[in-house]
Design a protein around this motif. Structure first.
Motif, PDB file in Angstrom:
ATOM      1  N   ASN A  23      -6.630  -7.275   3.497  1.00 15.60           N
ATOM      2  CA  ASN A  23      -6.687  -8.612   2.890  1.00 15.60           C
ATOM      3  C   ASN A  23      -5.353  -9.359   2.878  1.00 15.60           C
ATOM      4  N   HIS A  24      -4.379  -8.848   3.643  1.00 16.17           N
ATOM      5  CA  HIS A  24      -3.110  -9.584   3.751  1.00 16.17           C
ATOM      6  C   HIS A  24      -2.291  -9.044   4.919  1.00 16.17           C
ATOM      7  N   CYS A  25      -2.225  -9.806   5.997  1.00 20.54           N
ATOM      8  CA  CYS A  25      -1.368  -9.415   7.118  1.00 20.54           C
ATOM      9  C   CYS A  25      -0.837 -10.660   7.819  1.00 20.54           C
ATOM     10  N   HIS A  26       0.194 -10.432   8.649  1.00 20.92           N
ATOM     11  CA  HIS A  26       0.834 -11.529   9.386  1.00 20.92           C
ATOM     12  C   HIS A  26       0.778 -11.182  10.867  1.00 20.92           C
ATOM     13  N   LEU A  27      -0.295 -11.612  11.517  1.00 15.47           N
ATOM     14  CA  LEU A  27      -0.499 -11.221  12.915  1.00 15.47           C
ATOM     15  C   LEU A  27       0.444 -11.937  13.875  1.00 15.47           C
ATOM     16  N   GLY A 117      -1.911 -19.000  -0.411  1.00 17.01           N
ATOM     17  CA  GLY A 117      -0.925 -17.935  -0.580  1.00 17.01           C
ATOM     18  C   GLY A 117      -0.392 -17.485   0.772  1.00 17.01           C
ATOM     19  N   GLU A 118       0.708 -16.741   0.746  1.00 17.23           N
ATOM     20  CA  GLU A 118       1.240 -16.206  -0.467  1.00 17.23           C
ATOM     21  C   GLU A 118       2.231 -17.166  -1.114  1.00 17.23           C
ATOM     22  N   THR A 119       2.051 -17.311  -2.418  1.00 10.74           N
ATOM     23  CA  THR A 119       2.939 -18.123  -3.230  1.00 10.74           C
ATOM     24  C   THR A 119       3.373 -17.278  -4.414  1.00 10.74           C
ATOM     25  N   MET A 178      -2.929 -10.141  -6.785  1.00 12.45           N
ATOM     26  CA  MET A 178      -1.523  -9.750  -6.792  1.00 12.45           C
ATOM     27  C   MET A 178      -1.262  -9.015  -5.491  1.00 12.45           C
ATOM     28  N   HIS A 179      -0.735  -9.761  -4.494  1.00 17.22           N
ATOM     29  CA  HIS A 179      -0.491  -9.175  -3.174  1.00 17.22           C
ATOM     30  C   HIS A 179       0.660  -8.172  -3.251  1.00 17.22           C
ATOM     31  N   CYS A 180       0.509  -7.057  -2.526  1.00 17.32           N
ATOM     32  CA  CYS A 180       1.505  -5.978  -2.556  1.00 17.32           C
ATOM     33  C   CYS A 180       1.929  -5.693  -3.992  1.00 17.32           C
ATOM     34  N   THR A 228      -2.117  -4.425   4.514  1.00 13.47           N
ATOM     35  CA  THR A 228      -0.953  -3.863   5.213  1.00 13.47           C
ATOM     36  C   THR A 228       0.325  -4.649   4.940  1.00 13.47           C
ATOM     37  N   ASP A 229       0.214  -5.991   4.794  1.00 14.22           N
ATOM     38  CA  ASP A 229       1.376  -6.878   4.882  1.00 14.22           C
ATOM     39  C   ASP A 229       2.066  -6.670   6.229  1.00 14.22           C
ATOM     40  N   ALA A 230       1.290  -6.263   7.236  1.00 19.35           N
ATOM     41  CA  ALA A 230       1.832  -6.043   8.577  1.00 19.35           C
ATOM     42  C   ALA A 230       2.551  -7.313   9.045  1.00 19.35           C
TER      43      ALA A 230
END
Ligand SMILES: [Zn+2]
Length: 281
Positions: A23-27, A117-119, A178-180, A228-230
């Motif tokens: 639910n949160h990555c940066h491809l 987000g992310e903010t 709450m990401h990461c 992942t926050d990849a």
């Protein structure tokens, strides 16, 4: 080419029994001089191990525009757009923060953008001179999430108290993630009390992350998400290498261990929670 300049991709973990969501990555972000793999490649690798849906986060001008294109093209990808808390002070200093906000608001109108987000706040990378702009930008994003009815993803680095205070002052949107997640047990309980979701990243697998695992252990299944926050925060045993959505199973299995629940039960909860927060893919 030397090994250091061309880091090998960590091997694929065992497939999860029930498919989950990163639910949160940066491809779009590459690392260590290597470009990011193509979106299709990232999706194929992830689907093969039971990670069949993603949320791509675009948190600067270029990346937000790119994210809108990707969610239109790929049915397995939903998106989020925002001005990252470390970008806000820079735009404010250049006198262009309001212009950038307007661009983000336009991108947010795309129906498959389901996240603002992310903010949030980052007191680790931004010094005291940037706090005013960060907080102002955070409040603006909270309001945007409420006006658009989208989920809010929070970036909180060394700023727990102010993040929780500002969310309470503004009145949080209906769905907050709450990401990461990086707080302690007490904060986890408060997040749950307020109805927020806690998204755990590879950090929860790190040897020295006992406090974080304690926080995970007190979080009910209905409030959990995984990410992942990849390309960052690669889970053990590949810490330090390039992260990608196909490595989510390593984090899921570590979480199931800490929670003392079966892997299928956790996968089911992670999948259901994701659809509840972001809507159907
Ligand atoms: Zn991120």
């Amino acid at each position: 080419m030397t090994q250091a300049r061309s880091p090998q991709r960590p091997p694929a973990p065992d497939r999860l029994p029930i498919a989950v969501v990163d639910n949160h990555c940066h491809l779009d972000i590459g690392r260590e001089g290597a470009p990011a793999p193509s979106v299709q490649e990232a999706l194929t690798l992830a689907a093969a191990v039971g990670v069949d849906r993603l949320v791509q986060i675009g948190c600067d001008r270029t990346s937000a525009a790119w994210t809108v294109g990707v969610v239109r093209e790929h049915s397995r990808v939903l998106g989020g757009v925002a001005v990252h808390p470390n970008e806000a002070p820079r735009h404010a200093a250049a006198g262009e923060l309001e212009q950038v906000w307007a661009e983000i608001e336009q991108h947010a109108a795309e129906p498959r953008i389901r996240v603002i987000g992310e903010t949030g706040l980052d007191y680790y990378r931004t010094g005291p001179e940037g706090v005013g702009a960060q907080q102002e930008s955070f409040r603006w994003h909270i309001d945007l999430a409420k006006r658009t009815g989208k989920a809010l993803q929070i970036h909180d680095r060394d700023a727990h108290e102010d993040v929780m205070r500002i969310l309470a002052e503004e009145g949080a949107p209906e769905r907050v993630v709450m990401h990461c997640y990086s707080g302690d047990m007490q904060m986890a309980r408060e997040c749950v009390r307020r109805g927020y979701y806690l998204s755990f990243a590879g950090t929860v697998t790190f040897k020295n992350a006992r406090e974080l695992r304690n926080a995970l252990a007190v979080t009910p299944l209905e409030h959990l998400l995984v990410e992942t926050d990849a390309p960052y925060l690669t889970p053990s045993p590949h810490r330090g290498r390039v992260n990608a959505p196909y490595l989510v199973p390593l984090t899921v299995r570590a979480m199931a261990d800490t929670l003392n629940v079966s892997v299928p039960a956790l996968c089911r909860a992670l999948s259901d929670n994701s659809e509840r927060v972001y809507g159907p893919w």
